[in-house]
Design a protein around this motif. Sequence first.
Motif: not given
Length: 598
Positions: A351, A358, A422, A445
């Motif tokens: 994070t 990331k 993500e 992430t």
Amino acid sequence: MPRPPEKSKAESNEPLPANPAASLPRLSQQPRLPQLRLGELLVRDGRLAQRDLDQALTAQGEMGDLLGRVLVRLGVLTELDVARALSEQLAVPLVSAAELPEVAIEVPGVMADYLLAHSVLPLALADGRLTVAMATPQDAFTVKALRLASGLAVEPRLALEAELRPALERLYLSHEEEDDEGEGDTSLFGLDGGDSEFVEHLKDLASEAPVIRFVNQVIARVIDLRASDIHLEPFEDGLHVRYRIDGVLQEAERAEAGLAAAVTSRIKLMAHLNIAERRLPQDGRIKNRVKGHELDLRVSTLPTVHGESVVMRVLDRASIRLNLEEMGFAADTLARYRTLIDRPHGILLVTGPTGSGKTTTLYASLAKLDASALKIVTVEDPVEYQLEGVNQVPVQAQIGMSFAHVLRSILRQDPDIIMIGEMRDTETAQIAVQSALTGHLVLSTLHTNTAAGAVIRLEDMGVERYLITSSVNGVLSQRLVRQLCTHCREAVTPGAEVMEKTGLGRFLPAGQQIYRACGCPLCKQTGYLGRTSIHELFVMDSAAHAAILGGADANALQQIARQGGMLTLYEDGLRKVAAGVSSLEEVLRVTQDQGSDG
């Protein structure tokens, strides 16, 4: 043909009648049962969580666009999902790309420019009835304008915008207006006036030697400056050029205001963008070789008051570090992180805000794994760096290939490890959890400020707490801090008050010195040269599981993690200060959201 001055509602609540021409602008004189709004319909059908709808409505208030488009932009739903719900809400059939005509249909009284400007595609013309495909069939005034101009009864149909626009351009733009040099899509969809001479003028400007030389120099400087982004911003006094170096923007030069349009057009040609479209944001990519470096530039344009602002994100394949040992991990944090990577299944999250490294950390983590013995598949938006032996899949939202859609297909590829660029929406998070529970290691992430905050974020995305405890192995939060230039840093001895107030005394023996930034020609007088990472690693143990199941909030989880041995980002930054790697001012700047208490 001018459009009537009235504006249609941003979100329609009532379906159009079968024959709008007979009743517009009043859709019906008969009392009608209450109709569900689009968001309510999506929630009812289980395609959208209520919390996602609430967030989208808040975003809609800021963006001022149709709710369906906002949901697509936020990545919550695909355009097809929204279109199906809109078709049901409006009682308007949804047409597929295969149903769009191959030959342009001329409508009496309606010019091609109007069809292009308002995204209206004629599908059929017979028996005094005109059937058209629209991305927004709830726009009653456009339907009325078509009826008045053509004298025909108009029946709207719904089509995906991603399929409608290419069909309109193919059928209603002349070949002379297309870019036959292969330097980008220069179709005039959305161009003021629709004049092909204007496109040629832009091309001529972009092809002049001074413009080409200026753009090449701007791009070439990123190597010497070690810049991660190039910003070209038009203002009244000229075109400002700024570079983001070690995470901080620095102004470099300024060009004449008259050059702005030519420079922007040159970059758009290189990125295969539509140089004639200046009213809408665009995204593209430039691959270039500069001073022996293979540069991959991600280009984004944004219309502003004084012209188009251009940002180029620099991806230097030669400079990427895919070695965890070189990424600033403290020895104890790295040892714990490696145990998480080596687990056969579960979710490992990284994070931090945008630009905190990331994705690079995930790439370095995958590089540690044996790709020859494991099936590794990634889904990214976009694929930034190509990894040997890893199957990397780019997201293409314009054709409905979202994270969730790709993930469902990936699971049929028998993977051992899945990397998700993500977690953006509920569906993606739920598929990731199910993947972890069925024997896959999932790396992904999230945008959260702390490691413990990731647990709350997952809950907000609709993942039950018992599933979080069953699937999540750990969360790594990270930031990037600038490293002191070793040629000019200056040693200082912090006072007792500073040691106590900042908490530095825990990591620095009394009387020992730390360093502060000074500045020299090598570091361009900034005092810093390069960046490194600071981390906090939240490993899910029995205490964390109990707290999560008990409904603990982010602050309570953070304290439990610290009791379990986790150092916060701020505390890890203080270790960098004590080691002389960074300055106290830099660590405070980057971790100011956490405060000196960690």
